[in-house]
Design a protein around this motif. Sequence first.
Motif, PDB file in Angstrom:
ATOM      1  N   LEU A  83      73.288   7.647  68.310  1.00 52.20           N
ATOM      2  CA  LEU A  83      74.300   8.430  67.601  1.00 52.20           C
ATOM      3  C   LEU A  83      73.619   9.494  66.740  1.00 52.20           C
ATOM      4  O   LEU A  83      72.614   9.218  66.079  1.00 52.20           O
ATOM      5  N   GLY A  84      74.184  10.689  66.756  1.00 53.28           N
ATOM      6  CA  GLY A  84      73.753  11.742  65.848  1.00 53.28           C
ATOM      7  C   GLY A  84      74.750  11.892  64.722  1.00 53.28           C
ATOM      8  O   GLY A  84      75.922  11.509  64.856  1.00 53.28           O
ATOM      9  N   ASN A  85      74.299  12.456  63.615  1.00 58.73           N
ATOM     10  CA  ASN A  85      75.188  12.612  62.460  1.00 58.73           C
ATOM     11  C   ASN A  85      76.467  13.364  62.805  1.00 58.73           C
ATOM     12  O   ASN A  85      77.554  13.024  62.328  1.00 58.73           O
ATOM     13  N   THR A  86      76.359  14.392  63.641  1.00 58.28           N
ATOM     14  CA  THR A  86      77.534  15.202  63.957  1.00 58.28           C
ATOM     15  C   THR A  86      78.527  14.459  64.843  1.00 58.28           C
ATOM     16  O   THR A  86      79.655  14.936  65.026  1.00 58.28           O
ATOM     17  N   PHE A  87      78.109  13.318  65.387  1.00 58.98           N
ATOM     18  CA  PHE A  87      78.995  12.568  66.279  1.00 58.98           C
ATOM     19  C   PHE A  87      79.463  11.239  65.684  1.00 58.98           C
ATOM     20  O   PHE A  87      80.173  10.482  66.338  1.00 58.98           O
ATOM     21  N   MET A  88      79.059  10.974  64.429  1.00 57.20           N
ATOM     22  CA  MET A  88      79.399   9.678  63.833  1.00 57.20           C
ATOM     23  C   MET A  88      80.905   9.482  63.721  1.00 57.20           C
ATOM     24  O   MET A  88      81.433   8.412  64.047  1.00 57.20           O
ATOM     25  N   ASN A  89      81.598  10.495  63.249  1.00 61.08           N
ATOM     26  CA  ASN A  89      83.045  10.345  63.057  1.00 61.08           C
ATOM     27  C   ASN A  89      83.785  10.192  64.380  1.00 61.08           C
ATOM     28  O   ASN A  89      84.809   9.512  64.457  1.00 61.08           O
ATOM     29  N   THR A  90      83.276  10.837  65.421  1.00 55.77           N
ATOM     30  CA  THR A  90      83.957  10.802  66.716  1.00 55.77           C
ATOM     31  C   THR A  90      83.700   9.496  67.466  1.00 55.77           C
ATOM     32  O   THR A  90      84.624   8.921  68.056  1.00 55.77           O
ATOM     33  N   TYR A  91      82.436   9.035  67.447  1.00 54.76           N
ATOM     34  CA  TYR A  91      82.068   7.908  68.302  1.00 54.76           C
ATOM     35  C   TYR A  91      81.640   6.648  67.545  1.00 54.76           C
ATOM     36  O   TYR A  91      81.357   5.627  68.164  1.00 54.76           O
ATOM     37  N   GLY A  92      81.557   6.719  66.216  1.00 53.30           N
ATOM     38  CA  GLY A  92      81.039   5.588  65.449  1.00 53.30           C
ATOM     39  C   GLY A  92      81.789   4.290  65.704  1.00 53.30           C
ATOM     40  O   GLY A  92      81.183   3.245  65.990  1.00 53.30           O
ATOM     41  N   ASP A  93      83.112   4.319  65.624  1.00 51.39           N
ATOM     42  CA  ASP A  93      83.902   3.094  65.832  1.00 51.39           C
ATOM     43  C   ASP A  93      83.763   2.581  67.256  1.00 51.39           C
ATOM     44  O   ASP A  93      83.739   1.361  67.492  1.00 51.39           O
ATOM     45  N   GLN A  94      83.654   3.496  68.208  1.00 54.40           N
ATOM     46  CA  GLN A  94      83.489   3.089  69.606  1.00 54.40           C
ATOM     47  C   GLN A  94      82.168   2.359  69.816  1.00 54.40           C
ATOM     48  O   GLN A  94      82.096   1.369  70.538  1.00 54.40           O
ATOM     49  N   VAL A  95      81.112   2.864  69.174  1.00 55.02           N
ATOM     50  CA  VAL A  95      79.805   2.211  69.270  1.00 55.02           C
ATOM     51  C   VAL A  95      79.862   0.805  68.671  1.00 55.02           C
ATOM     52  O   VAL A  95      79.326  -0.153  69.239  1.00 55.02           O
ATOM     53  N   ILE A  96      80.515   0.674  67.527  1.00 50.30           N
ATOM     54  CA  ILE A  96      80.635  -0.644  66.893  1.00 50.30           C
ATOM     55  C   ILE A  96      81.327  -1.625  67.829  1.00 50.30           C
ATOM     56  O   ILE A  96      80.894  -2.777  68.003  1.00 50.30           O
ATOM     57  N   ARG A  97      82.421  -1.189  68.449  1.00 51.77           N
ATOM     58  CA  ARG A  97      83.148  -2.063  69.373  1.00 51.77           C
ATOM     59  C   ARG A  97      82.296  -2.413  70.589  1.00 51.77           C
ATOM     60  O   ARG A  97      82.313  -3.561  71.072  1.00 51.77           O
ATOM     61  N   GLU A  98      81.540  -1.437  71.089  1.00 49.87           N
ATOM     62  CA  GLU A  98      80.732  -1.689  72.282  1.00 49.87           C
ATOM     63  C   GLU A  98      79.575  -2.644  71.980  1.00 49.87           C
ATOM     64  O   GLU A  98      79.231  -3.499  72.801  1.00 49.87           O
ATOM     65  N   ILE A  99      78.976  -2.522  70.804  1.00 49.50           N
ATOM     66  CA  ILE A  99      77.919  -3.467  70.415  1.00 49.50           C
ATOM     67  C   ILE A  99      78.486  -4.880  70.327  1.00 49.50           C
ATOM     68  O   ILE A  99      77.883  -5.838  70.824  1.00 49.50           O
ATOM     69  N   ALA A 100      79.668  -5.016  69.719  1.00 51.07           N
ATOM     70  CA  ALA A 100      80.304  -6.341  69.623  1.00 51.07           C
ATOM     71  C   ALA A 100      80.614  -6.892  71.003  1.00 51.07           C
ATOM     72  O   ALA A 100      80.436  -8.094  71.253  1.00 51.07           O
ATOM     73  N   ARG A 101      81.071  -6.032  71.910  1.00 55.10           N
ATOM     74  CA  ARG A 101      81.383  -6.488  73.270  1.00 55.10           C
ATOM     75  C   ARG A 101      80.116  -6.965  73.988  1.00 55.10           C
ATOM     76  O   ARG A 101      80.118  -8.004  74.655  1.00 55.10           O
ATOM     77  N   MET A 102      79.035  -6.189  73.838  1.00 53.75           N
ATOM     78  CA  MET A 102      77.777  -6.581  74.478  1.00 53.75           C
ATOM     79  C   MET A 102      77.288  -7.921  73.948  1.00 53.75           C
ATOM     80  O   MET A 102      76.816  -8.779  74.704  1.00 53.75           O
ATOM     81  N   ARG A 103      77.375  -8.095  72.631  1.00 53.66           N
ATOM     82  CA  ARG A 103      76.949  -9.368  72.048  1.00 53.66           C
ATOM     83  C   ARG A 103      77.783 -10.516  72.606  1.00 53.66           C
ATOM     84  O   ARG A 103      77.254 -11.581  72.951  1.00 53.66           O
ATOM     85  N   ALA A 104      79.088 -10.298  72.729  1.00 52.63           N
ATOM     86  CA  ALA A 104      79.967 -11.339  73.273  1.00 52.63           C
ATOM     87  C   ALA A 104      79.638 -11.628  74.729  1.00 52.63           C
ATOM     88  O   ALA A 104      79.815 -12.762  75.206  1.00 52.63           O
ATOM     89  N   ASP A 105      79.136 -10.628  75.455  1.00 53.05           N
ATOM     90  CA  ASP A 105      78.782 -10.807  76.861  1.00 53.05           C
ATOM     91  C   ASP A 105      77.393 -11.390  77.044  1.00 53.05           C
ATOM     92  O   ASP A 105      76.937 -11.554  78.188  1.00 53.05           O
ATOM     93  N   GLY A 106      76.707 -11.666  75.934  1.00 55.75           N
ATOM     94  CA  GLY A 106      75.421 -12.340  76.038  1.00 55.75           C
ATOM     95  C   GLY A 106      74.199 -11.453  76.001  1.00 55.75           C
ATOM     96  O   GLY A 106      73.105 -11.903  76.366  1.00 55.75           O
TER      97      GLY A 106
END
Length: 396
Positions: free
Chosen positions: A188-211
């Motif tokens: 993530l770059g600073n200029t993209f935090m507001n656009t993609y930050g929440d999506q990244v958080i959800r994707e990290i949680a999904r990956m963790r749940a998938d093992g």
Amino acid sequence: MHHVLTALLVFLLSLSLAGEPVSDFFLQKRARETEQPAVTTEPKEITVRLTFTGDVTLGSEELLRDRENSFDSVAAREGYGWFFRNMLPLFSEDDLTLVNLEGVLSDSSAMEDRSKVFRFRGPTDFARILTESSIEACAISNNHILDFGDQGYESTRAALERNGILYCGNDASFVLEKDGIRIGFFALGNTFMNTYGDQVIREIARMRADGVHAIVCCFHAGQEYKPLHRSWDQDRRARVAIEQWGADLVIMHHPHVVQGVDIVNGRYVFYSLGNFCFGGNMYIRGSKENPSVRALESMVLRMDLHFSPDGTYLGQEGRIYPCFISSSASRVGDPNDFQPKFVTGEEAEGVRKRIQKDTSFELAPLDGREGFIELPFLRNPGLDVPEEKDPAGAGT
């Protein structure tokens, strides 16, 4: 001879009368003679070896592309293998090499953002520079990925995909798998935090749940040409990624110069790896505010992440290899030949001192032979189960 045969028959007859068949006796005897002690082997620890570099621009500024010493001209003259020739032995022995691709791969200059002072672009065929150099992955979330608008962004992604290069950034992530161990990569770059930050958080949680067993986060953050990382976004990004998102390693780019190392919850944080193969600058640049700060100095980071056979993350260790971004340059103003090299001796010590100036703990001295800085093993704090308190002693 007659006496010998008689004795043997008497011996065999005695065994038979004793209740043990003759054939069984000899089979068991042979088995006892050939029996080997059982060999038990402990399951082996699994190590995933990762290599990271700083900013890589595979191309030139739009107005300077035809110059004799531009990146494009050097590529035409020297070939694609020129740029990472010195690094290939290191890159080829790991499980994955990831660079920060700061620029666009497009055969068109359409949608050029002329409001920006610097616009970096190379033809899509330059993706082959990565494949020929054993570079398997790129982070693409930075302030130059949109130099040529959406067409440049999509062209870059398509060029990487055609050449089998993995990439992470904004809405894209990937997973590296080795011997059953799976590691997720995000950028993530600073200029993209507001656009993609929440999506990244959800994707990290999904990956963790998938093992997925570990997470690596790359950030494009900080202030350009600042020797210290004391920028709120760098400190904050690192702590949020590790303490809230569950990242196991944090790598940062953008300042163009090397900065320090930190440890957060038993995980390493690297605030800036500096420039690396930077086609955007035909000459070695410095800082107007602080001429002693040089973009010539860089580092390659080698990290080993360790896991048990069941996938439990055990810890990490690594090495910092001091580098210069050009093999022929030695000071600000020198031409950039775009061929990074390892440095040793006084040059390596100079890089080490700059990293140490921004690091709160004492770095190891340079290895005398190869010139790297050893990063000690950090055990996963989650493996240390706290002792149960004695109820009788509570509050004492």
